[in-house]
Write a protein that holds these residues in place. Structure first.
Motif, PDB file in Angstrom:
ATOM      1  N   GLY A  39     -28.572  24.008  -0.485  1.00  0.00           N
ATOM      2  CA  GLY A  39     -28.797  22.624  -0.121  1.00  0.00           C
ATOM      3  C   GLY A  39     -27.515  21.815  -0.211  1.00  0.00           C
ATOM      4  N   THR A  40     -27.621  20.530   0.082  1.00  0.00           N
ATOM      5  CA  THR A  40     -26.514  19.590  -0.077  1.00  0.00           C
ATOM      6  C   THR A  40     -26.833  18.684  -1.258  1.00  0.00           C
ATOM      7  OG1 THR A  40     -27.525  18.027   1.481  1.00  0.00           O
ATOM      8  CG2 THR A  40     -25.967  19.623   2.386  1.00  0.00           C
ATOM      9  N   PHE A  41     -25.835  18.398  -2.088  1.00  0.00           N
ATOM     10  CA  PHE A  41     -26.060  17.699  -3.345  1.00  0.00           C
ATOM     11  C   PHE A  41     -25.069  16.547  -3.507  1.00  0.00           C
ATOM     12  CE2 PHE A  41     -27.622  21.949  -3.726  1.00  0.00           C
ATOM     13  CZ  PHE A  41     -28.738  21.880  -4.540  1.00  0.00           C
ATOM     14  N   HIS A  42     -25.559  15.443  -4.089  1.00  0.00           N
ATOM     15  CA  HIS A  42     -24.707  14.319  -4.434  1.00  0.00           C
ATOM     16  C   HIS A  42     -24.868  13.998  -5.912  1.00  0.00           C
ATOM     17  CE1 HIS A  42     -24.981  13.628  -0.031  1.00  0.00           C
ATOM     18  NE2 HIS A  42     -23.773  13.156  -0.189  1.00  0.00           N
ATOM     19  N   PHE A  43     -23.840  13.376  -6.468  1.00  0.00           N
ATOM     20  CA  PHE A  43     -23.883  12.902  -7.847  1.00  0.00           C
ATOM     21  C   PHE A  43     -22.982  11.676  -7.950  1.00  0.00           C
ATOM     22  CE2 PHE A  43     -21.909  13.034 -12.159  1.00  0.00           C
ATOM     23  CZ  PHE A  43     -23.052  12.734 -12.894  1.00  0.00           C
ATOM     24  N   ASP A  44     -23.354  10.745  -8.813  1.00  0.00           N
ATOM     25  CA  ASP A  44     -22.520   9.585  -9.116  1.00  0.00           C
ATOM     26  C   ASP A  44     -22.265   8.732  -7.867  1.00  0.00           C
ATOM     27  OD1 ASP A  44     -20.981   7.803 -10.527  1.00  0.00           O
ATOM     28  OD2 ASP A  44     -19.223   9.094 -10.706  1.00  0.00           O
TER      29      ASP A  44
END
Length: 377
Positions: A261-266
């Motif tokens: 998957g594609t992930f984001h953080f902050d």
């Protein structure tokens, strides 16, 4: 001046360097989509696209290959900064841009993978705002809910150091090189002349057109000039666009990689995804904003070190795995995130400031830029 173009044959001058209806500066996604829509509107229009690098020099082929329209924390941060309506208008542009891209270019051509998107959290601060955010996004996507808690997937995705996970089934990943290559081939099929390794140094406006000056031994005459130079725009034009470097790394293959998957953080300052059986990770620009406000296409020890630390802390399968690729791209940012489309004069126009989401919004920006050049906007 008398010797300009003297090194070219008559065939080259007439086929490649002759007068054009439109010259586009910048061979990345916005320049290519603008050329596409110009030729779709007027097939007989003569268009030349100039790119300073051997390949697009900004971020179009140097990004992380995300097909995303906004993570929860990013959208909420934009609402706090610019207001609800402005933030949702940006989400709408990104969502419609991705729909447009997938309608015009088959997924197999761009390497699009509907793998879903996620945002990782170390606190629950966003969870109580998901219902309201999903209600807003239903008006844009037609889907409810877009964002759903998915904490139970953290372990199966091989992630550690996060307390919460929010899933979005509407996002995905693609191959940025395949996207740009396919779009370049299509505009060339439409008759657009694409010249690489040509830096535009400026232009002179006359009563009937524009003379575009380059660092090569030629200039081009054009009826109209469109600047699609994003992070490099201030080299040519005084507008609210600031270069922002985005750095990326890719690991060696990892047998049995769980991450999908594609992930984001902050608020999106960190972004990572699977790339086959490798991990691609980018961002950390907020660790050194001043250092990363640059148009220099080089990686730095500060950001690369922060990215490697992030891998160790959150993707344990990548611990000790060699880093096989590192690169940097240049984005265009400004005081606001909305793309900047404007008429500089009655013959010169710009479509810049993609704010790090060029894959998503470039089709829509290119369409609007074509309308601007053609006097339809």
């Amino acid at each position: 001046m008398a010797m300009e173009n003297a090194t070219f044959s008559i065939w080259e001058k007439e086929s490649y360097l002759g007068p054009r209806d439109v010259v586009i500066v910048g061979g990345g996604l916005v320049g290519l989509w603008s050329a596409w829509f110009l030729k779709q509107a007027h097939p007989a229009l003569t268009v030349t696209l100039l790119e300073r690098g051997l390949l697009p020099s900004g971020a179009s082929t140097r990004n992380a290959g995300f097909a995303c329209f906004g993570s929860p924390s990013e959208i909420l941060a934009d609402m706090a900064l610019s207001g609800r309506d402005a933030a949702l208008a940006l989400v709408d542009m990104r969502f419609r841009g991705l729909e447009m891209m997938r309608r015009l270019l088959p997924d197999a051509v761009t390497g699009f993978e509907a793998c879903g998107g996620y945002e990782c959290f170390t606190s629950a601060s966003v969870l109580d705002r998901l219902d309201a955010l999903n209600a807003d996004l239903r008006e844009i996507t037609g889907v409810y809910p877009v964002f759903s808690p998915a904490d139970e997937r953290l372990a199966s995705l091989g992630l550690t150091g996060f307390d919460h996970l929010i899933a979005n089934p509407l996002e995905g990943a693609l191959h940025s090189g395949q996207l740009v290559r396919a779009l370049t081939a299509r505009v060339q099929d439409l008759g657009v002349t694409c010249l690489t390794g040509v830096t535009v140094q400026g232009w002179d406006e006359g009563p009937t057109g524009v003379r575009v000056r380059t660092d090569r031994s030629f200039s081009l005459e054009a009826g109209r000039l469109l600047l699609c130079t994003n992070g490099f725009t201030k080299e040519l034009l005084s507008v609210d666009v600031t270069p922002a470097r985005g750095q990326v790394l890719v690991t060696a293959p990892i047998p049995g990689l769980k991450l999908r998957g594609t992930f984001h953080f902050d608020e999106g300052f960190y972004y990572f995804r699977h790339l086959g059986d490798r991990v691609l990770l980018g961002g950390a620009r907020n660790r050194a904003f001043a250092e990363e406000t640059t148009a220099v296409l080089e990686t730095s020890p500060t950001i690369q070190g922060a990215l490697e630390a992030f891998l160790r802390d959150h993707v344990p399968q990548a611990a000790g795995v060699p880093i096989n690729h590192r690169w940097a791209g240049i984005m265009g940012m400004g005081a606001e995130k909305r793309p900047l489309l404007k008429a500089v004069s009655d013959k010169v126009f710009c479509a810049v400031r993609l704010s790090g989401v060029g894959v998503a919004i470039s089709p829509l920006v290119g369409s609007q830029a074509a309308d601007l050049v053609l006097g339809k906007a």
